[in-house]
Design an enzyme around this catalytic site. Sequence first.
Site, short mmCIF file in Angstrom:
data_model
loop_
_atom_site.label_atom_id
_atom_site.label_comp_id
_atom_site.label_asym_id
_atom_site.label_seq_id
_atom_site.Cartn_x
_atom_site.Cartn_y
_atom_site.Cartn_z
N GLU A 198 0.85 -1.50 -0.25
CA GLU A 198 0.05 -0.05 -0.02
C GLU A 198 1.11 1.66 -0.26
O GLU A 198 1.99 1.58 1.18
CB GLU A 198 -1.34 0.40 1.57
CG GLU A 198 -2.11 0.40 0.91
CD GLU A 198 -3.06 -0.49 0.08
OE1 GLU A 198 -3.82 -0.23 -1.19
OE2 GLU A 198 -4.18 -1.30 0.86
N HIS A 199 0.93 2.18 -0.88
CA HIS A 199 1.03 3.51 -1.24
C HIS A 199 2.60 3.77 -1.39
O HIS A 199 3.97 4.27 -0.82
CB HIS A 199 1.21 4.05 0.75
CG HIS A 199 0.04 4.87 0.40
ND1 HIS A 199 -0.21 6.10 0.14
CD2 HIS A 199 -1.16 5.09 1.55
CE1 HIS A 199 -1.99 6.95 0.82
NE2 HIS A 199 -2.10 5.57 1.05
N ASP B 172 2.68 2.23 -4.86
CA ASP B 172 2.50 1.73 -5.91
C ASP B 172 3.39 3.27 -7.18
O ASP B 172 4.34 3.30 -8.11
CB ASP B 172 1.76 2.20 -6.95
CG ASP B 172 0.46 2.87 -6.79
OD1 ASP B 172 0.58 3.48 -5.55
OD2 ASP B 172 -0.78 3.15 -7.20
N GLY C 279 -16.29 5.48 -2.86
CA GLY C 279 -15.34 6.22 -1.61
C GLY C 279 -14.61 4.86 -0.38
O GLY C 279 -14.76 5.13 1.09
N GLY D 78 -12.55 2.74 -1.21
CA GLY D 78 -11.06 2.44 -1.35
C GLY D 78 -10.86 1.22 -2.05
O GLY D 78 -10.31 0.73 -2.01
N SER E 249 -13.83 2.76 -7.43
CA SER E 249 -14.66 2.82 -7.94
C SER E 249 -14.34 4.15 -9.43
O SER E 249 -15.07 3.76 -10.36
CB SER E 249 -15.79 3.64 -7.71
OG SER E 249 -15.83 4.55 -6.90
N ASP F 216 -4.70 1.20 -9.23
CA ASP F 216 -5.60 1.07 -9.51
C ASP F 216 -6.26 0.31 -10.86
O ASP F 216 -7.28 -0.70 -11.57
CB ASP F 216 -6.44 1.22 -9.11
CG ASP F 216 -6.22 2.10 -7.82
OD1 ASP F 216 -5.75 1.45 -7.03
OD2 ASP F 216 -6.49 3.14 -7.15
N TYR G 262 -3.52 12.19 0.25
CA TYR G 262 -2.85 11.00 -0.68
C TYR G 262 -1.45 12.75 -1.01
O TYR G 262 -0.63 11.75 -1.27
CB TYR G 262 -3.75 10.98 -1.52
CG TYR G 262 -3.51 9.93 -2.26
CD1 TYR G 262 -4.10 8.45 -1.81
CD2 TYR G 262 -2.42 10.35 -3.59
CE1 TYR G 262 -2.82 7.75 -3.19
CE2 TYR G 262 -1.82 9.23 -4.28
CZ TYR G 262 -2.17 8.07 -4.30
OH TYR G 262 -1.77 6.62 -4.97
C1 GLA Z 1 -5.32 4.65 -4.23
C2 GLA Z 1 -4.43 4.91 -5.29
C3 GLA Z 1 -3.90 4.27 -5.51
C4 GLA Z 1 -2.68 3.46 -4.78
C5 GLA Z 1 -3.02 3.45 -3.11
C6 GLA Z 1 -2.98 3.30 -1.72
O1 GLA Z 1 -5.99 3.85 -4.88
O2 GLA Z 1 -5.32 5.85 -6.66
O3 GLA Z 1 -2.47 4.51 -6.79
O4 GLA Z 1 -1.61 4.77 -4.41
O5 GLA Z 1 -4.42 4.63 -2.84
O6 GLA Z 1 -1.61 2.02 -2.08
#
Ligand code: GLA
Length: 392
Positions: free
Chosen positions: A42-43, A45, A130, A132, A135, A180, A230
């Site tokens: 997570e976080h 990419d 919303g 996570g 969508s 995503d 973010y």
């Molecule tokens: C959101 C972003 C992704 C990724 C995640 C965290 O979904 O769109 O690119 O950074 O947060 O992993």
Amino acid sequence: MLQLNPDLSDLVSDATKGLLDRFNAQATVTAAAPGRVNLIGEHIDYCDGFVLPFAIDRHVVIVGTANGTREIRLATALNRQTVIIPAEEPVERGEPTWSDYLRGVIRGFQDRGHVIPGFDAFILSSVPGGAGLSSSAALECAMATFLEGLLDTVLDTKEKALLCQKAEHDFAGVPCGVMDQFASAFGRPNRLVLIDCRSEEPELVPFENPDLTVIISNTMAHHALTDGGYATRRKQTEEALAILGKASWRDVTEADVLANWEAMGDPVNRRARHVVSEIARTVAAAAALSRNDFETLGPLMAASHDSLRNDFEVSCEELDVMVDIARSIGRNGGVIGSRMTGGGFGGSTVTLCESGRAAEIAEILASRYAEATGIQPQIFASRPAMGAHLVG
Ligand code: GLA
């Protein structure tokens, strides 16, 4: 009881009725694209890391047809409003907000030299917004796939995913990574999408064990106050990398982070610690999963959540409560691992568990979460589903 996912064919038939009702038109093109859940990574990419998401069987469906005019007309089940966009000019941002994801994708096709004809389209979604669960990426990938059908062209899948990511950057203003859109575009049944975000190459990893179930728990929390969080996190990782003097996070070790701890200062040093440790955890988790080593995988998921909560600070009370409930059920109760998934600041958790215990675990998650927070969560399971595709 585990909620069933709405059937894609029901969604398609409802969307087809919507198109008929709103435009008196028959669909000639039908596109579907899924949301995603991320098992771990997570976080990172946007930090050249590895991520391990899969496409879920919740979709955005777009049905439509060329209308012989110079206008693109978009309608949804949300309200009776029709969004009208001139087809012959380069498409710009506009109202309402959801249309920006679609406008950005249409513009991406125009920028590649495609002439977009006027068309009518009706859009329906079973991906919770919303939460996570991407969508927005589903909306983008569905539109890109719809345009492929309408224009009778096929984009390379990676190019399509990157076009959608650019739409999110330029039209929705979110500087997201590639996870995503890649998950929504490349997803396959029974496959995880292991993405090397440095080379931007996805690898489809088998996930077929019927004894494993992935439970998604939407906490229903979305903290508007942290909007912009973010982009701030992304900036902080860039700042850290500059101080570390490296070109890529893949060249950074934990020792490098410690050696530069004071120079980076708080909270940038903790952000750096998350990135380096999460990249290592994701590689280890993919390996553990491939050998069915759940005793290794579970603690890696737990450590990922703790790092996101303490070092990256993108969790929130509701996510922590949901994860704590899963932890209290524990390995003996059938839970292998649980963590927040997606961007955070609200949204969902992902819980890997034994299939035989999944219904019971879902009950406990729902009831104890409601007791603790007063909020009724939305809990469902999903197996890896097919990525963006034309239907019929
Ligand atoms: C959101 C972003 C992704 C990724 C995640 C965290 O979904 O769109 O690119 O950074 O947060 O992993």
